[in-house]
Design an enzyme around this catalytic site. Structure first.
Site, PDB file in Angstrom:
ATOM      1  N   HIS A   1      98.637   8.251 -78.106  1.00 60.93           N
ATOM      2  CA  HIS A   1      98.570   8.683 -76.866  1.00 60.93           C
ATOM      3  C   HIS A   1      99.343   9.662 -76.196  1.00 60.93           C
ATOM      4  O   HIS A   1     100.567   9.558 -76.823  1.00 60.93           O
ATOM      5  CB  HIS A   1      98.802   7.155 -76.227  1.00 60.93           C
ATOM      6  CG  HIS A   1     100.137   6.586 -76.462  1.00 60.93           C
ATOM      7  ND1 HIS A   1     100.123   5.884 -77.638  1.00 60.93           N
ATOM      8  CD2 HIS A   1     101.314   6.449 -75.864  1.00 60.93           C
ATOM      9  CE1 HIS A   1     101.453   5.319 -77.624  1.00 60.93           C
ATOM     10  NE2 HIS A   1     102.128   5.767 -76.761  1.00 60.93           N
TER      11      HIS A   1
ATOM     12  N   HIS B   1     101.387  11.020 -73.098  1.00 59.33           N
ATOM     13  CA  HIS B   1     101.811  10.734 -71.795  1.00 59.33           C
ATOM     14  C   HIS B   1     101.722  11.967 -70.730  1.00 59.33           C
ATOM     15  O   HIS B   1     102.067  13.092 -71.299  1.00 59.33           O
ATOM     16  CB  HIS B   1     103.148  10.336 -71.805  1.00 59.33           C
ATOM     17  CG  HIS B   1     103.497   8.836 -72.598  1.00 59.33           C
ATOM     18  ND1 HIS B   1     103.899   7.869 -72.082  1.00 59.33           N
ATOM     19  CD2 HIS B   1     103.813   8.882 -73.725  1.00 59.33           C
ATOM     20  CE1 HIS B   1     104.187   7.002 -72.688  1.00 59.33           C
ATOM     21  NE2 HIS B   1     104.223   7.331 -74.062  1.00 59.33           N
TER      22      HIS B   1
HETATM   23  P1  5GP Z   1     105.035   4.679 -76.354  1.00 61.21           P
HETATM   24  O1  5GP Z   1     106.445   4.165 -76.221  1.00 61.21           O
HETATM   25  O2  5GP Z   1     104.370   4.241 -77.365  1.00 61.21           O
HETATM   26  O3  5GP Z   1     104.934   6.391 -76.409  1.00 61.21           O
HETATM   27  O4  5GP Z   1     104.298   4.426 -75.159  1.00 61.21           O
HETATM   28  C1  5GP Z   1     103.522   3.363 -75.143  1.00 61.21           C
HETATM   29  C2  5GP Z   1     103.047   3.142 -73.536  1.00 61.21           C
HETATM   30  O5  5GP Z   1     101.999   2.561 -73.284  1.00 61.21           O
HETATM   31  C3  5GP Z   1     104.110   2.450 -72.727  1.00 61.21           C
HETATM   32  O6  5GP Z   1     104.402   3.533 -71.457  1.00 61.21           O
HETATM   33  C4  5GP Z   1     103.709   1.308 -71.843  1.00 61.21           C
HETATM   34  O7  5GP Z   1     104.022   1.222 -70.653  1.00 61.21           O
HETATM   35  C5  5GP Z   1     102.086   1.488 -72.155  1.00 61.21           C
HETATM   36  N1  5GP Z   1     101.247   0.148 -72.407  1.00 61.21           N
HETATM   37  C6  5GP Z   1     101.671  -0.613 -73.469  1.00 61.21           C
HETATM   38  N2  5GP Z   1     100.616  -1.529 -73.177  1.00 61.21           N
HETATM   39  C7  5GP Z   1      99.670  -1.320 -72.420  1.00 61.21           C
HETATM   40  C8  5GP Z   1      98.693  -1.891 -71.780  1.00 61.21           C
HETATM   41  O8  5GP Z   1      98.191  -2.869 -72.296  1.00 61.21           O
HETATM   42  N3  5GP Z   1      97.740  -1.072 -70.672  1.00 61.21           N
HETATM   43  C9  5GP Z   1      98.347  -0.074 -70.257  1.00 61.21           C
HETATM   44  N4  5GP Z   1      97.835   0.626 -69.323  1.00 61.21           N
HETATM   45  N5  5GP Z   1      99.496   0.711 -70.740  1.00 61.21           N
HETATM   46  C10 5GP Z   1     100.305  -0.031 -71.645  1.00 61.21           C
END
Ligand code: 5GP
Ligand code: ZN
Length: 114
Positions: free
Chosen positions: A100, A102
């Site tokens: 993903h 951001h």
């Molecule tokens: P990472 O730390 O993996 O780069 O970011 C994961 C992101 O996914 C975090 O900002 C977190 O808030 C978001 N996230 C985790 N679970 C969910 C979910 O069920 N729905 C949505 N919309 N965002 C999520």
């Protein structure tokens, strides 16, 4: 049932506020936003890390991020800039194992930086 939360969002099996969708990817609001309008761009096809993602698809994901970074400036968010961030792998603090990107709208005067 798919145990990947982003695959479930893509499939419409888990709730999310989708802001863009096409055949290849979708973008939806982050559940714990760092800033207003914080979005995640995800390929529809599951890939855990960049290592598992086709380079062309990665370029397509970035292209969408590029467009969204411009769109948040023109939208009611009236952003002045954006952070585009991709945490690749647990060593980089990736917490959801589905690639993903951001897209984080930023305003002049915001007090935090990466
Ligand atoms: P990472 O730390 O993996 O780069 O970011 C994961 C992101 O996914 C975090 O900002 C977190 O808030 C978001 N996230 C985790 N679970 C969910 C979910 O069920 N729905 C949505 N919309 N965002 C999520
Ligand atoms: Zn997935």
């Amino acid at each position: 049932m798919n145990d990947c939360v982003f695959c479930r969002i893509v499939a419409g099996e888990a709730p999310a506020t989708k802001v863009y969708e096409d055949d290849i990817l979708c973008a939806f609001l982050d559940i714990r936003p760092i800033a207003r309008g914080h979005m995640l761009v995800v390929p529809k096809q599951h890939a855990t890390e960049l290592e598992d993602l086709d380079a062309e698809l990665g370029a397509y994901v970035f292209r969408a991020g590029h467009r969204l970074a411009l769109a948040v400036r023109r939208s009611t968010l009236a952003a002045d800039g954006a952070n585009l961030l991709l945490n690749d792998g647990t060593a980089a603090f990736q917490t959801v194992p589905h690639v993903h990107l951001h897209v984080i709208p930023r305003k002049h005067g915001d007090k935090f930086r990466f």
